[in-house]
Design an enzyme around this catalytic site. Structure first.
Site: not given
Ligand code: APR
Length: 248
Positions: A102-104, A120
């Protein structure tokens, strides 16, 4: 040294088809903010959901363009971390390995992963919001949103915004990999944004072993076979070492 459940090691040692879904958490140790982290500085007053949408861009293209320019600069300074490299190592050891992200930020590609599905998009690419042509370069003119050299449409980041549909081919390949894998990883994602969030449940429904690697519990945690809570940059290299004893 992290102790992993023996049955987890056994499953992964035997697996020939693995699918991995990553989210912003896997890039957190590269210094990139996750979506649920509070925004900082002048962006603290905005939520990503209020900026990453077609309506926000139509309403105030300059605000959205500046937010992505800010994030692009942060991304340019970032480098893959040990978690990204562990996934490269895993791909070398698994005959059929699909990395769905999902990372860009492009860090998986920079680390050397090969079979990547960027659900994404990629923040380092820019395309025209009208004709879709990719822009090789664009001005860093802070006054105006740059325009397409072909049709004069406004340029936009090549990422998928909320309310926009995912690239069909990438999503179909992700669903196919999820359906046929023997082991499915959900790494560094809060598991709240669909359709990516549904992949783990789809894998489970097909009888795959589902493993979550995340800093904290998520809505998925209660449904997975193995929940490894902690930093992906620490857990993944240890897991790869425990199974393939490579020179990690
Ligand atoms: N190692 C493992 N997990 C981690 C770490 C780490 N070092 N740091 C943070 N996390 C976890 C957090 O606890 C959280 O549950 O990573 C998760 C990140 O979640 P989000 O910030 O919601 O990111 P993501 O799940 O990728 O969001 C999905 O949402 O905003 C939209 O399009 C955007 O691609 C994104 C999508």
């Amino acid at each position: 040294m992290i102790e992993f459940p023996p049955e987890l090691i056994r499953y992964l040692t035997k697996a020939s088809r693995v699918a991995v879904l990553t989210g912003a958490g896997v890039s957190q140790e590269s210094g990139l903010r996750t979506f649920r982290d509070a925004q900082s500085g002048l962006w603290a007053q905005y939520k990503p959901e209020d900026l990453a949408t077609p309506r926000a861009f139509a309403r105030d293209p300059k605000l959205v363009w500046d937010w992505y320019a800010f994030r692009r600069e942060a991304t340019k300074g970032a480098r893959p971390n040990a978690g990204h490299y562990a996934l490269v190592e895993m791909e070398k050891n698994i005959p059929e390995f699909t990395l769905i992200t999902q990372n860009v930020d492009g860090l998986h590609r920079m680390a050397g992963s090969k079979n990547i599905l960027e659900l994404h998009g990629n923040i380092l690419n820019v395309r025209c919001s009208e004709c879709g042509m990719f822009a090789e370069t664009w001005g860093n003119d802070l006054e105006f949103v740059p325009r397409c050299e072909y049709c004069n449409g406004l340029l936009r980041p090549d990422v998928i915004w909320f309310e926009e549909s995912l690239p069909r081919d990438q999503l179909e390949a992700a669903v196919q990999a999820t359906r046929t894998c023997q082991v499915f990883f959900s790494i560094g994602t809060s598991g709240v944004v669909h359709p990516a969030a549904a992949l783990a449940s789809a894998a489970k429904a097909e009888g795959s072993v589902v493993i979550e690697v995340n800093a904290e519990p998520t809505p998925l945690t209660s449904k997975v076979d193995f929940a490894l809570h902690g930093k992906s940059g620490e857990i993944l290299p240890e897991l790869v070492k425990a199974i393939w004893k490579s020179g990690m």
